[in-house]
Design an enzyme around this catalytic site. Sequence first.
Site, mmCIF file in Angstrom:
data_model
loop_
_atom_site.group_PDB
_atom_site.id
_atom_site.type_symbol
_atom_site.label_atom_id
_atom_site.label_comp_id
_atom_site.label_asym_id
_atom_site.label_seq_id
_atom_site.Cartn_x
_atom_site.Cartn_y
_atom_site.Cartn_z
ATOM 1 N N HIS A 70 0.834 -1.203 0.000
ATOM 2 C CA HIS A 70 0.000 0.000 0.000
ATOM 3 C C HIS A 70 0.869 1.253 0.000
ATOM 4 O O HIS A 70 1.585 1.515 0.965
ATOM 5 C CB HIS A 70 -0.890 -0.033 1.242
ATOM 6 C CG HIS A 70 -1.832 1.107 1.361
ATOM 7 N ND1 HIS A 70 -1.731 2.053 2.359
ATOM 8 C CD2 HIS A 70 -2.906 1.461 0.602
ATOM 9 C CE1 HIS A 70 -2.712 2.919 2.220
ATOM 10 N NE2 HIS A 70 -3.439 2.589 1.168
ATOM 11 N N ASP A 93 -1.214 5.577 -6.128
ATOM 12 C CA ASP A 93 -2.306 6.558 -6.195
ATOM 13 C C ASP A 93 -1.891 7.644 -7.178
ATOM 14 O O ASP A 93 -0.733 8.073 -7.189
ATOM 15 C CB ASP A 93 -2.535 7.214 -4.824
ATOM 16 C CG ASP A 93 -3.065 6.242 -3.785
ATOM 17 O OD1 ASP A 93 -3.909 5.405 -4.119
ATOM 18 O OD2 ASP A 93 -2.634 6.348 -2.622
ATOM 19 N N HIS A 114 -0.785 10.376 -2.834
ATOM 20 C CA HIS A 114 -2.111 10.078 -2.276
ATOM 21 C C HIS A 114 -2.996 11.309 -2.184
ATOM 22 O O HIS A 114 -4.155 11.294 -2.607
ATOM 23 C CB HIS A 114 -1.967 9.439 -0.885
ATOM 24 C CG HIS A 114 -3.285 9.169 -0.235
ATOM 25 N ND1 HIS A 114 -3.944 10.097 0.538
ATOM 26 C CD2 HIS A 114 -4.077 8.070 -0.266
ATOM 27 C CE1 HIS A 114 -5.092 9.586 0.963
ATOM 28 N NE2 HIS A 114 -5.201 8.358 0.484
HETATM 29 O O1 G3P Z 1 -6.623 1.863 -2.599
HETATM 30 C C1 G3P Z 1 -6.877 1.201 -1.417
HETATM 31 C C2 G3P Z 1 -6.681 2.203 -0.392
HETATM 32 O O2 G3P Z 1 -5.435 2.757 -0.671
HETATM 33 C C3 G3P Z 1 -7.747 3.253 -0.461
HETATM 34 O O3 G3P Z 1 -7.508 4.208 0.444
HETATM 35 O O4 G3P Z 1 -6.979 6.500 0.945
HETATM 36 O O5 G3P Z 1 -5.207 4.762 1.133
HETATM 37 O O6 G3P Z 1 -5.984 5.492 -1.093
HETATM 38 P P1 G3P Z 1 -6.358 5.292 0.338
HETATM 39 CA CA CA Z 2 -5.025 3.948 -2.683
#
Ligand code: G3P
Ligand code: CA
Length: 283
Positions: A38, A67, A80
């Site tokens: 992540h 992202d 992000h």
């Molecule tokens: O994409 C899965 C997760 O990353 C979604 O939340 O806010 O971390 O992009 P975020």
């Molecule tokens: Ca994400």
Amino acid sequence: MKKKMISVIGAAVIGLNAFGGGAALAKDMHKDIVNVSHRGASGYAPEHTIAAYDMGEKMHGDYIEVDLQMTEDGHLIAMHDVTLDRTTDGTGSVKDYTLKEIKQLDAGSWFNEKYPYAAKAEYEGLKVPTLEEVFKKFGKNSSYYIETKSPDVYPGMEKELLRLVEKYNINKNKLLVQSFSPQSLKVMNELDPSIKLVQLISYKANAEITDAEIMEIKQYAMGIGPNHTYLNEEYVQKVVNSGLELHPYTVNDKERMKQLINWGVTGMFTNHPDLLHDVKKGQ
Ligand code: G3P
Ligand code: CA
């Protein structure tokens, strides 16, 4: 059929475990669990830097999660937030800066200040990578899990993503595109129906999903990515038995990883891909 069998095994295990501390994995349930780094291995390195993505691969993450935001001059960058403030020494909206300006920023020192126990001198001065640089660095056969962030702020983001996927001959079998925006995923689906899509969902309380919602999502996506906090066994079984993949975010605790796997999830996002790797090995 395979998913249904997994769920049946999961149900049997649920009968044996209370899912408190020390829950064990059912034999072989872990093998195909997708390990998504992540924002890279962002528990150990500044999120969305090449260093974090590198670490994710070394820690056995199956997918690099990226992202996307878009600069004033139309470049897709890995970030992000819609603003620069949290993860760089800049301020303001990404969309108001050119790539050249964003490349002046330090995308690593904030991490050292916020997480001194994980700080490294080499993180100081790291640059914000473009999607193009990520593709060049990790190549066409790496697995990418790319999120179209704020598509309402950046019209045309999906088209530019697809242009780069094709320019760098990215293996579409190893590409997943995710978004909280159904509209963005539908645009991707129209641009290229062969690209596999995951619908992200954010729950604020106990997760529930209707048959109609599942049917709607299945029109364009092969999976769902909910926040893990409010999931329950019934939700997981329902989604997985429908044939959809289920990849909750963001799971950083080994006992919770085991619980979700025993419930039947097919993968998950984690800032600590090494922990999920351990869990998959039965540790
Ligand atoms: O994409 C899965 C997760 O990353 C979604 O939340 O806010 O971390 O992009 P975020
Ligand atoms: Ca994400």
